[in-house]
Scaffold this active site. Structure first.
Site, PDB file in Angstrom:
ATOM      1  N   GLU A 227       0.868  -1.176   0.000  1.00  0.00           N
ATOM      2  CA  GLU A 227       0.000   0.000   0.000  1.00  0.00           C
ATOM      3  C   GLU A 227       0.907   1.229   0.000  1.00  0.00           C
ATOM      4  OE1 GLU A 227      -2.997  -0.203  -0.584  1.00  0.00           O
ATOM      5  OE2 GLU A 227      -3.498  -2.267  -0.102  1.00  0.00           O
ATOM      6  N   CYS A 261      -1.791   9.462   2.098  1.00  0.00           N
ATOM      7  CA  CYS A 261      -1.349   9.097   0.753  1.00  0.00           C
ATOM      8  C   CYS A 261      -2.430   9.318  -0.303  1.00  0.00           C
ATOM      9  CB  CYS A 261      -0.896   7.638   0.730  1.00  0.00           C
ATOM     10  SG  CYS A 261      -2.141   6.490   1.380  1.00  0.00           S
TER      11      CYS A 261
END
Length: 533
Positions: A227, A261
């Site tokens: 991720e 993010c």
């Protein structure tokens, strides 16, 4: 905060203890106790109450490490994870149950073989967490791993040391420490963990470190979930609600002080809209921070001096113009939500993922230009945001690849804990959350069961082979094409039979007429396809 709590100083795990911790995780898995639903459910229930009881410590830790407000601590960490526990508990029996396979997956000819998919835990897994959401992004994968029946070793981020110690204490006090472990430390400890053999590695963090993790895992053929981040674009066209776009995109850059993010790195916006958009951005800023961002108790801080300096350098090096914010205070690692108007994809604001409360505004002449520009910045961003008409938004989705996408908002596709989340290409591999968390740590094993009485039915497979028997088997298990050699679909017998069923009414004469037409249609069809049934 009124409640006083005691949290021990950060202490790294001894390097020579790590092989033993990994060995214990593997040995415990081989006892098979974690495969039972009872064990999984008990651990998830204990984790739920641990999160509830450790709420004061978690809030203090997040305040000390990130100056995260209690509101964000509850919304994005504590209550998020409690809801994760409840969701997994509510659905675990269904997820873990064997899945029967029948038609159309299994031909009727083989239906007696009891085809099914068995859900097996992968084994001993390693989860490496980041600093920005130190509880959520470490413990959410843990919930999936427990649900799947794996043993787990977790490595919290050393950049949030207070949080790391709370996690270690929580796990060692409340959960089964023969199956669930915490290793604290930095690069040496991570390297020591990666030298062990795992059945899966789950990593959340930067693309640079993700590359190292993937390379090391490949040496032992260990599957990974990565991720990662991505320079995420927002598209704003003349058909957007500019005030709403400005407000929602600014929200995306204030949550966790922009250390997320998913938030936009840059906004691609039609040139004529830029002045109005900037006006709305500044108005949204005033609404959120009437006394200024620094005075707000709701805005967090950059995690440490190194990341503060990284963000400061992006702003120092830009050739663009600051059109919102720009203030900073190194003594507090404070950076104000900041927008920079740029005119080149080579600008420092466009070349690096900000991972902070700063973003750029890049004017374009059209949506065509925007769609040609975005892949130059990042081919496969983690997320994208589209503010335009229905047709424009659909075009953006069709022409841009991303891990996820939100229409008319900032990263709401990743703001619900029960739907899959993950990157694609350079922004990550694999997904988790909700059922996807269970799937991430599960091997889906196809099982069939052939009864002894069926031996004559399947005797065609044995030597000496009999081609006449094979042809019978092929007819029973194959489907005839409904297309010709040019790839054109030809209406089949079933289609014409259904359509012609109503011809001629209900009389005997009508029934006879229907069957004559159906037979004629059948011969016409088979002659066009080039085969006979």
């Amino acid at each position: 905060m009124a409640t006083k709590v005691s949290i021990p100083e950060f202490e790294a795990t001894a390097l020579d203890a790590i092989p033993g911790i990994a060995s214990t995780a593997r040995d415990t898995f081989r006892t098979h106790k974690t495969k039972t639903l009872e064990w999984r459910q008990t651990q998830l229930r204990k984790l739920y109450w641990a999160l509830h009881d450790y709420q004061p410590q978690i809030m203090v830790a997040l305040q000390q490490d990130l100056r995260k407000s209690d509101f964000e601590a509850l919304l994005t960490e504590i209550d998020w994870l409690k809801k994760d526990c409840m969701f997994m508990l509510d659905n675990l029996e269904k997820y873990a149950k064997d899945e029967k396979l029948g038609s159309p997956d299994v031909p009727t000819t083989y239906s007696f073989m009891k085809f099914r998919v068995k859900k097996d835990p992968l084994g001993a897994v390693l989860i490496i967490g980041p600093y920005n959401f130190p509880f959520q992004l470490l413990l959410a994968p843990l919930i999936g791993a427990i649900g799947a029946g794996c043993t787990v070793v977790m490595k919290p981020s050393e950049l949030t040391p207070v949080c790391a110690m709370v996690i270690k204490d929580l796990v060692e006090t409340r959960l089964d420490t023969s199956a669930i472990h915490v290793v604290n430390g930095a690069i040496p400890e991570t390297n020591a963990l990666m030298n062990e053999k795992w059945d899966k590695v789950f990593f959340t963090g930067s693309a640079a470190v993700g590359t190292i993790i993937a390379k090391k895992a490949a040496e032992t053929l260990t599957p990974v979930v990565l991720e990662l981040g991505g320079k995420n674009p927002a598209f704003v066209t003349k058909n957007a609600n500019l005030a709403l776009a400005a407000k929602r995109l600014l929200w995306g850059k204030t949550t966790n002080a922009g250390q997320i993010c998913l938030s936009q790195n840059y906004v691609l916006i039609e040139k004529d809209l830029v002045p109005t958009f900037i006006t709305f951005l500044n108005q949204a800023y005033k609404d959120m921070f009437p006394n200024g961002a620094k005075a707000s108790p709701d805005l967090g801080r950059i995690v440490n001096q190194r990341h503060f300096q990284r963000l400061k350098k992006m702003l120092d090096d830009t050739k663009g113009k600051i059109v919102m914010g720009g203030g900073m205070d190194e003594s507090e690692n404070f950076i104000e939500p900041t927008a920079v108007l740029v005119d080149s994809v080579d600008d420092s604001m466009m070349q690096e993922e900000s991972f902070g409360p700063i973003f750029s505004i890049y004017p374009v002449n059209s949506l065509d230009e925007a769609l040609n520009t975005a892949p130059l910045v990042h081919r496969t961003p983690l997320s994208l945001f589209a503010f335009g008409s229905k047709v424009e938004n659909q075009r953006i989705l069709n022409e841009m690849t991303s891990g996820g996408a939100t229409i008319n908002d900032a990263y709401f596709h990743a703001s619900v804990n029960t739907v899959p989340f993950g990157g694609v290409g350079d922004s990550g591999w694999g997904a988790y959350r909700g059922k996807a968390s269970f799937d991430a740590f599960t091997h889906f094993r196809t099982v069939s069961e052939t009864p002894a009485w069926a031996e004559k039915l399947i005797a065609v497979r044995y030597i000496p082979f009999d081609m006449s028997k094979y042809k019978i088997l092929d007819r029973l298990t194959s489907k005839k094409p409904n297309f010709d050699r040019n790839g054109k679909v030809v209406k089949g017998f079933g289609y014409w039979a259904t359509m012609l069923c109503g011809l001629g009414g209900k009389s005997a004469k009508g029934a006879f007429l229907r069957w004559m037409v159906v037979i004629a249609a059948h011969y016409l069809y088979t002659s066009r396809v080039g085969t006979r049934i």
